[in-house]
Write a protein that holds these residues in place. Structure first.
Motif, PDB file in Angstrom:
ATOM      1  N   LYS A 135      49.853  98.130  58.126  1.00  0.00           N
ATOM      2  CA  LYS A 135      49.405  98.599  59.441  1.00  0.00           C
ATOM      3  C   LYS A 135      49.262 100.122  59.448  1.00  0.00           C
ATOM      4  O   LYS A 135      48.276 100.669  59.972  1.00  0.00           O
ATOM      5  N   GLU A 139      45.803 102.216  60.259  1.00  0.00           N
ATOM      6  CA  GLU A 139      45.717 103.065  61.445  1.00  0.00           C
ATOM      7  C   GLU A 139      45.615 104.547  61.110  1.00  0.00           C
ATOM      8  O   GLU A 139      44.970 105.306  61.838  1.00  0.00           O
ATOM      9  N   ARG A 188      45.544  90.259  64.719  1.00  0.00           N
ATOM     10  CA  ARG A 188      45.260  90.729  66.083  1.00  0.00           C
ATOM     11  C   ARG A 188      46.051  92.002  66.383  1.00  0.00           C
ATOM     12  O   ARG A 188      45.546  92.918  67.038  1.00  0.00           O
ATOM     13  N   LEU A 191      44.156  94.770  64.217  1.00  0.00           N
ATOM     14  CA  LEU A 191      42.712  94.966  64.360  1.00  0.00           C
ATOM     15  C   LEU A 191      42.172  94.630  65.748  1.00  0.00           C
ATOM     16  O   LEU A 191      41.022  94.935  66.051  1.00  0.00           O
ATOM     17  N   GLY A 192      42.972  94.001  66.588  1.00  0.00           N
ATOM     18  CA  GLY A 192      42.482  93.584  67.895  1.00  0.00           C
ATOM     19  C   GLY A 192      41.845  92.201  67.839  1.00  0.00           C
ATOM     20  O   GLY A 192      41.965  91.482  66.847  1.00  0.00           O
ATOM     21  N   GLU A 193      41.147  91.850  68.905  1.00  0.00           N
ATOM     22  CA  GLU A 193      40.563  90.517  68.996  1.00  0.00           C
ATOM     23  C   GLU A 193      39.296  90.425  68.147  1.00  0.00           C
ATOM     24  O   GLU A 193      38.426  91.304  68.211  1.00  0.00           O
ATOM     25  N   TYR A 219      34.878  90.761  62.541  1.00  0.00           N
ATOM     26  CA  TYR A 219      34.917  91.986  63.323  1.00  0.00           C
ATOM     27  C   TYR A 219      33.579  92.714  63.138  1.00  0.00           C
ATOM     28  O   TYR A 219      32.747  92.281  62.333  1.00  0.00           O
ATOM     29  N   ASP A 318      50.629  88.793  75.010  1.00  0.00           N
ATOM     30  CA  ASP A 318      50.106  89.075  73.683  1.00  0.00           C
ATOM     31  C   ASP A 318      50.252  87.853  72.780  1.00  0.00           C
ATOM     32  O   ASP A 318      49.315  87.440  72.079  1.00  0.00           O
ATOM     33  N   GLU A 321      47.805  85.034  73.409  1.00  0.00           N
ATOM     34  CA  GLU A 321      46.468  85.215  72.853  1.00  0.00           C
ATOM     35  C   GLU A 321      46.402  84.745  71.404  1.00  0.00           C
ATOM     36  O   GLU A 321      45.363  84.242  70.953  1.00  0.00           O
ATOM     37  N   SER A 322      47.497  84.881  70.671  1.00  0.00           N
ATOM     38  CA  SER A 322      47.540  84.349  69.310  1.00  0.00           C
ATOM     39  C   SER A 322      47.533  82.824  69.323  1.00  0.00           C
ATOM     40  O   SER A 322      46.904  82.188  68.476  1.00  0.00           O
TER      41      SER A 322
END
Length: 336
Positions: A135, A139, A188, A191-193, A219, A318, A321-322
């Motif tokens: 991560k 980032e 997620r 990187l987000g959705e 993505y 959160d 959403e997974s």
């Protein structure tokens, strides 16, 4: 802090040992424990001998005066226990997946709107040092743009669940919601959705439940491959792996090769980066051999509840959403 604890299976036993370690340094106490099996109750009593013992988690929640509850029961019991714990206005830690259907996802989201107590969902990979390293590389941009990323989470058959619940897809959500969800969630987290996610290969047990899946998440400028399995042989060793290719480096982690190091290839050389810290070894019938990231996860949540850590836990919203992403992929296997 009075803690109730529900579920002393392989995962539950791990969390209970974590709380024992935390209780040696913090003002917390597991005052009530629930498990249906006598032998598991006896295991728990050796760790917290003064705890009140129950055979039913709902009964524990109804009768005990608690501040916090840890829900480490089988996945199919999570929703009903979460619902009761929220009705009792407790701080809650719940293992993943928090639920197994979109209907239950929606119900929990509705309940959370007016809920003021902290909730943490046990997406433990977010706390693993080797994944935190990945991560940070993504980032920070230290090695340039991320060009390629893949995950693997492979295991032999799962035969240790109470009443063989893993093999009932209505209770476990198949390999997708039990095992694959770890990498879906971490993807997620970093990187987000995704714009799109699809199953590109899967196999099933004779029962019709998915036991092996390969998915692709799209993505804007990256595709992520993720693979998970419960192979037919229960002797196949568990392993968690990732490979990340950046403009200036390639990073690999493979727990089957080296559980303590990441391989970093950059500047014309390869080096090992140690990620494992001081870990408390344990004996477990599942694929957990040390408290490791589970202790990190539990300690951070307890510290947050005690006002000693400002980092917010993995939220219910959160984690849901997974689950939604996992259910979407699971449904794709039923349409093929």
């Amino acid at each position: 802090m009075r803690i109730g604890f529900i579920g002393v299976g392989g995962m539950g036993y791990t969390h209970l040992l974590c709380l024992q370690e935390i209780a040696s340094k913090e003002d917390i106490f597991v005052s009530a424990i629930a498990d249906k099996r006598k032998e598991r109750q006896e295991m728990a009593e050796k760790i917290f001998p003064d705890a009140q013992i129950y055979t039913d988690g709902i009964e524990l929640l109804e009768k005990e005066n608690l501040d916090t509850v840890f829900i480490i029961a089988p996945s199919y019991e999570h929703f009903s226990l979460m619902k009761k714990a929220m009705e009792k206005k407790l701080s809650i830690f719940c293992e993943k997946p928090v639920c197994l259907s979109l209907k239950d996802c929606d119900a929990l989201v509705a309940m959370e709107k007016d809920y003021t107590k902290p909730i943490c969902i046990g997406q433990v990979v977010r706390h693993m040092p080797e994944y935190r390293f990945l991560k940070s590389c993504i980032e920070s941009g230290k090695y340039g743009k991320l060009l390629d990323l893949s995950f693997e989470r492979l295991s032999g058959d799962v035969g240790w669940g109470y009443e063989d619940w893993f093999h009932d897809e209505k209770k476990s959500g198949s390999v997708i919601l039990d095992l694959h969800i770890h990498d879906l969630d971490f993807m997620r987290f970093v990187l987000g959705e995704p714009l799109k996610a699809e199953v590109i290969h899967f196999t099933k047990f004779e029962s019709g439940m998915v036991n092996h899946v390969l998915t692709k998440a799209k993505y804007s400028d990256l595709e992520v491959l993720s693979e998970a399995s419960w192979y037919h042989s229960d002797s196949y060793p568990f392993q968690a792996n990732y490979r990340a290719d950046f403009e200036k480096a390639t990073i690999q982690y493979n727990s089957a090769i080296d559980k303590e190091h990441i391989f970093l290839c950059a500047d014309g050389k390869q080096e090992k980066i140690r990620t494992a810290g001081d870990e408390i070894e344990i004996q477990s019938e599942i694929n957990i051999k040390s408290l490791g990231a589970y202790l990190i996860e539990d300690r951070k949540f307890i510290s947050y509840l005690l006002g000693k850590d400002e980092e917010k836990p993995v939220s219910l919203q959160d984690a849901i959403e997974s689950v939604r992403l996992g259910v979407e992929l699971w449904e794709q296997t039923k349409q093929s």
